[in-house]
Design a protein around this motif. Structure first.
Motif, PDB file in Angstrom:
ATOM      1  N   LEU A  17       0.829  -1.196   0.000  1.00 53.93           N
ATOM      2  CA  LEU A  17       0.000   0.000   0.000  1.00 53.93           C
ATOM      3  C   LEU A  17       0.867   1.250   0.000  1.00 53.93           C
ATOM      4  CD1 LEU A  17      -2.750   1.370   0.182  1.00 53.93           C
ATOM      5  CD2 LEU A  17      -2.677   1.061   2.673  1.00 53.93           C
ATOM      6  N   ALA A  18       1.948   1.229   0.774  1.00 53.99           N
ATOM      7  CA  ALA A  18       2.864   2.375   0.801  1.00 53.99           C
ATOM      8  C   ALA A  18       3.482   2.608  -0.571  1.00 53.99           C
ATOM      9  CB  ALA A  18       3.956   2.153   1.843  1.00 53.99           C
ATOM     10  N   ALA A  19       3.910   1.527  -1.237  1.00 54.47           N
ATOM     11  CA  ALA A  19       4.513   1.656  -2.565  1.00 54.47           C
ATOM     12  C   ALA A  19       3.516   2.216  -3.568  1.00 54.47           C
ATOM     13  CB  ALA A  19       5.043   0.300  -3.028  1.00 54.47           C
ATOM     14  N   ALA A  20       2.283   1.705  -3.525  1.00 57.40           N
ATOM     15  CA  ALA A  20       1.253   2.213  -4.432  1.00 57.40           C
ATOM     16  C   ALA A  20       0.966   3.685  -4.154  1.00 57.40           C
ATOM     17  CB  ALA A  20      -0.018   1.387  -4.274  1.00 57.40           C
ATOM     18  N   ALA A  21       0.986   4.064  -2.883  1.00 60.32           N
ATOM     19  CA  ALA A  21       0.735   5.458  -2.523  1.00 60.32           C
ATOM     20  C   ALA A  21       1.859   6.362  -3.030  1.00 60.32           C
ATOM     21  CB  ALA A  21       0.595   5.582  -1.001  1.00 60.32           C
ATOM     22  N   TRP A  22       3.103   5.877  -2.988  1.00 57.44           N
ATOM     23  CA  TRP A  22       4.218   6.662  -3.534  1.00 57.44           C
ATOM     24  C   TRP A  22       4.012   6.902  -5.027  1.00 57.44           C
ATOM     25  CZ3 TRP A  22       7.725   9.750  -1.676  1.00 57.44           C
ATOM     26  CH2 TRP A  22       8.182   9.594  -0.363  1.00 57.44           C
ATOM     27  N   VAL A  23       3.655   5.856  -5.740  1.00 58.43           N
ATOM     28  CA  VAL A  23       3.447   5.992  -7.186  1.00 58.43           C
ATOM     29  C   VAL A  23       2.328   6.994  -7.472  1.00 58.43           C
ATOM     30  CG1 VAL A  23       2.715   4.796  -9.286  1.00 58.43           C
ATOM     31  CG2 VAL A  23       4.317   3.689  -7.712  1.00 58.43           C
ATOM     32  N   ALA A  24       1.216   6.853  -6.777  1.00 57.82           N
ATOM     33  CA  ALA A  24       0.079   7.746  -7.003  1.00 57.82           C
ATOM     34  C   ALA A  24       0.432   9.185  -6.646  1.00 57.82           C
ATOM     35  CB  ALA A  24      -1.117   7.274  -6.178  1.00 57.82           C
ATOM     36  N   THR A  25       1.158   9.369  -5.544  1.00 60.03           N
ATOM     37  CA  THR A  25       1.514  10.715  -5.105  1.00 60.03           C
ATOM     38  C   THR A  25       2.447  11.396  -6.088  1.00 60.03           C
ATOM     39  OG1 THR A  25       1.255  10.079  -2.777  1.00 60.03           O
ATOM     40  CG2 THR A  25       2.549  12.052  -3.237  1.00 60.03           C
ATOM     41  N   LEU A  40      -2.936  24.858  -2.938  1.00 64.22           N
ATOM     42  CA  LEU A  40      -3.360  23.515  -2.537  1.00 64.22           C
ATOM     43  C   LEU A  40      -4.518  22.974  -3.362  1.00 64.22           C
ATOM     44  CD1 LEU A  40      -3.180  23.726   1.364  1.00 64.22           C
ATOM     45  CD2 LEU A  40      -1.396  23.102  -0.283  1.00 64.22           C
ATOM     46  N   GLY A  41      -5.171  23.811  -4.152  1.00 63.74           N
ATOM     47  CA  GLY A  41      -6.319  23.333  -4.910  1.00 63.74           C
ATOM     48  C   GLY A  41      -7.545  23.212  -4.021  1.00 63.74           C
ATOM     49  N   SER A  42      -8.518  22.446  -4.475  1.00 65.72           N
ATOM     50  CA  SER A  42      -9.751  22.289  -3.706  1.00 65.72           C
ATOM     51  C   SER A  42      -9.509  21.428  -2.469  1.00 65.72           C
ATOM     52  CB  SER A  42     -10.826  21.633  -4.571  1.00 65.72           C
ATOM     53  OG  SER A  42     -10.484  20.284  -4.843  1.00 65.72           O
ATOM     54  N   PHE A  43     -10.424  21.536  -1.524  1.00 67.43           N
ATOM     55  CA  PHE A  43     -10.300  20.773  -0.286  1.00 67.43           C
ATOM     56  C   PHE A  43     -10.298  19.267  -0.574  1.00 67.43           C
ATOM     57  CE2 PHE A  43     -12.328  18.560   3.307  1.00 67.43           C
ATOM     58  CZ  PHE A  43     -11.414  18.867   4.315  1.00 67.43           C
ATOM     59  N   ALA A  44     -11.231  18.815  -1.418  1.00 66.68           N
ATOM     60  CA  ALA A  44     -11.311  17.386  -1.710  1.00 66.68           C
ATOM     61  C   ALA A  44     -10.041  16.886  -2.387  1.00 66.68           C
ATOM     62  CB  ALA A  44     -12.524  17.108  -2.596  1.00 66.68           C
ATOM     63  N   PHE A  45      -9.515  17.676  -3.325  1.00 61.65           N
ATOM     64  CA  PHE A  45      -8.281  17.284  -4.014  1.00 61.65           C
ATOM     65  C   PHE A  45      -7.135  17.172  -3.021  1.00 61.65           C
ATOM     66  CE2 PHE A  45      -4.214  18.729  -5.693  1.00 61.65           C
ATOM     67  CZ  PHE A  45      -3.966  17.756  -6.650  1.00 61.65           C
ATOM     68  N   ALA A  48      -7.430  14.186  -0.497  1.00 62.74           N
ATOM     69  CA  ALA A  48      -7.147  12.909  -1.161  1.00 62.74           C
ATOM     70  C   ALA A  48      -5.645  12.743  -1.393  1.00 62.74           C
ATOM     71  CB  ALA A  48      -7.901  12.828  -2.478  1.00 62.74           C
ATOM     72  N   LEU A  49      -4.998  13.814  -1.842  1.00 62.06           N
ATOM     73  CA  LEU A  49      -3.547  13.759  -2.063  1.00 62.06           C
ATOM     74  C   LEU A  49      -2.811  13.605  -0.741  1.00 62.06           C
ATOM     75  CD1 LEU A  49      -1.107  13.974  -3.920  1.00 62.06           C
ATOM     76  CD2 LEU A  49      -1.263  16.473  -3.726  1.00 62.06           C
ATOM     77  N   TRP A  50      -3.262  14.292   0.284  1.00 58.82           N
ATOM     78  CA  TRP A  50      -2.614  14.224   1.595  1.00 58.82           C
ATOM     79  C   TRP A  50      -2.683  12.809   2.176  1.00 58.82           C
ATOM     80  CZ3 TRP A  50       0.462  17.176   4.546  1.00 58.82           C
ATOM     81  CH2 TRP A  50       0.574  16.871   5.908  1.00 58.82           C
ATOM     82  N   VAL A  51      -3.832  12.157   2.041  1.00 57.54           N
ATOM     83  CA  VAL A  51      -3.959  10.782   2.543  1.00 57.54           C
ATOM     84  C   VAL A  51      -2.975   9.869   1.817  1.00 57.54           C
ATOM     85  CG1 VAL A  51      -5.498   8.787   2.705  1.00 57.54           C
ATOM     86  CG2 VAL A  51      -6.350  11.070   3.271  1.00 57.54           C
ATOM     87  N   ALA A  52      -2.863  10.044   0.505  1.00 61.87           N
ATOM     88  CA  ALA A  52      -1.890   9.247  -0.246  1.00 61.87           C
ATOM     89  C   ALA A  52      -0.466   9.545   0.215  1.00 61.87           C
ATOM     90  CB  ALA A  52      -2.034   9.520  -1.743  1.00 61.87           C
ATOM     91  N   MET A  53      -0.161  10.815   0.458  1.00 64.95           N
ATOM     92  CA  MET A  53       1.164  11.189   0.961  1.00 64.95           C
ATOM     93  C   MET A  53       1.450  10.535   2.305  1.00 64.95           C
ATOM     94  SD  MET A  53       1.291  15.272   0.088  1.00 64.95           S
ATOM     95  CE  MET A  53       2.743  15.520   1.146  1.00 64.95           C
ATOM     96  N   MET A  54       0.476  10.581   3.205  1.00 60.70           N
ATOM     97  CA  MET A  54       0.691  10.007   4.526  1.00 60.70           C
ATOM     98  C   MET A  54       0.848   8.492   4.451  1.00 60.70           C
ATOM     99  SD  MET A  54       0.966  12.571   6.476  1.00 60.70           S
ATOM    100  CE  MET A  54       1.699  13.328   5.018  1.00 60.70           C
ATOM    101  N   ALA A  55       0.076   7.849   3.580  1.00 56.33           N
ATOM    102  CA  ALA A  55       0.244   6.404   3.408  1.00 56.33           C
ATOM    103  C   ALA A  55       1.643   6.091   2.895  1.00 56.33           C
ATOM    104  CB  ALA A  55      -0.817   5.873   2.444  1.00 56.33           C
ATOM    105  N   ALA A  56       2.122   6.892   1.934  1.00 58.37           N
ATOM    106  CA  ALA A  56       3.456   6.665   1.379  1.00 58.37           C
ATOM    107  C   ALA A  56       4.543   6.892   2.419  1.00 58.37           C
ATOM    108  CB  ALA A  56       3.666   7.587   0.175  1.00 58.37           C
ATOM    109  N   MET A  57       4.422   7.967   3.174  1.00 63.39           N
ATOM    110  CA  MET A  57       5.495   8.368   4.089  1.00 63.39           C
ATOM    111  C   MET A  57       5.472   7.616   5.418  1.00 63.39           C
ATOM    112  SD  MET A  57       5.284  12.495   3.460  1.00 63.39           S
ATOM    113  CE  MET A  57       6.672  12.888   4.536  1.00 63.39           C
ATOM    114  N   MET A  58       4.284   7.307   5.913  1.00 61.77           N
ATOM    115  CA  MET A  58       4.163   6.810   7.280  1.00 61.77           C
ATOM    116  C   MET A  58       4.024   5.289   7.394  1.00 61.77           C
ATOM    117  SD  MET A  58       4.477   9.480   9.067  1.00 61.77           S
ATOM    118  CE  MET A  58       4.415  11.259   8.850  1.00 61.77           C
TER     119      MET A  58
END
Length: 218
Positions: A17-25, A40-45, A48-58
């Motif tokens: 999941l972390a690897a996939a999140a890195w690719v998506a981010t 930062l763009g819209s709140f929803a955007f 969604a990007l922040w969750v992917a970042m946190m999955a990748a990093m954490m």
């Protein structure tokens, strides 16, 4: 199924999941980095990007906790709720950052970096870091996430200040967070790191052109 199988499955799923999140981010951030002036763009955007970042990093730093939970129960029953509730905490942090964030200049970025370095020396940081490591043995993902936010929030705010869409800074901060999750606090390592971060913040203010991606204060 054996305990070892549960553990291998849980760890593989977490790292996958972390690897996939890195690719998506990385794909989503392409062409979006404007340094300290990044919108930062819209709140929803952003969320969604922040969750992917946190999955990748954490998530790589969660491996010790995942191993312990995969030992006692299946990966789905034990690990999925733990990881999901852990990411909920970071999602809330992202929502707060979105509300507070404004495109800024080098002086603001430098001051935030200095504050992040000073936070590394506080008792709150040390307490949260100890609890974050201890909660690998017990507690739920939400509780674990709260302590890990307390441990890593200075570094994460520093990332946002330097360039929230910058993959290089994301890698640097992810590496620091990962090391701090796995290693016990030692002044011989932590104090020089804090001093280096403070010095870097001073450099940003004094010579913003020296750091790629930064621009003079607005």
């Amino acid at each position: 199924m054996t305990v070892a199988y549960h553990q291998r499955t849980a760890v593989a799923a977490t790292l996958g999941l972390a690897a996939a999140a890195w690719v998506a981010t990385v794909r989503q951030m392409h062409g979006m980095d404007m340094g300290v002036a990044t919108p930062l763009g819209s709140f929803a955007f952003f969320v969604a990007l922040w969750v992917a970042m946190m999955a990748a990093m954490m998530l790589p730093g969660l491996v010790p906790a995942v191993l312990r939970r995969g030992r006692s129960a299946g990966p789905v029953r034990a690990v999925v709720p733990f990881v999901a509730s852990y990411l909920v905490v970071w999602t809330l942090v992202g929502a707060l950052l979105y509300a507070l964030y404004r495109p800024h200049g080098a002086t603001t970025a430098g001051l935030v970096v200095i504050a992040a370095g000073l936070y590394e020396l506080t008792g709150l940081k040390r307490h949260c870091r100890r609890c974050c490591r201890a909660r690998t043995r017990s507690g739920g993902g939400f509780e674990f996430g709260v302590y890990c936010v307390g441990s890593s929030i200075g570094l994460m705010v520093m990332l946002v200040a330097l360039g929230v869409m910058n993959v290089t800074w994301m890698l640097v901060v992810a590496a620091l967070v990962f090391v701090q999750k796995l290693l016990p606090a030692k002044a011989v390592i932590d104090v020089p790191l804090a001093v280096a971060i403070v010095a870097f913040g001073i450099l940003i203010i004094a010579a913003p052109g020296f750091v790629p991606g930064l621009m003079p204060s607005m």
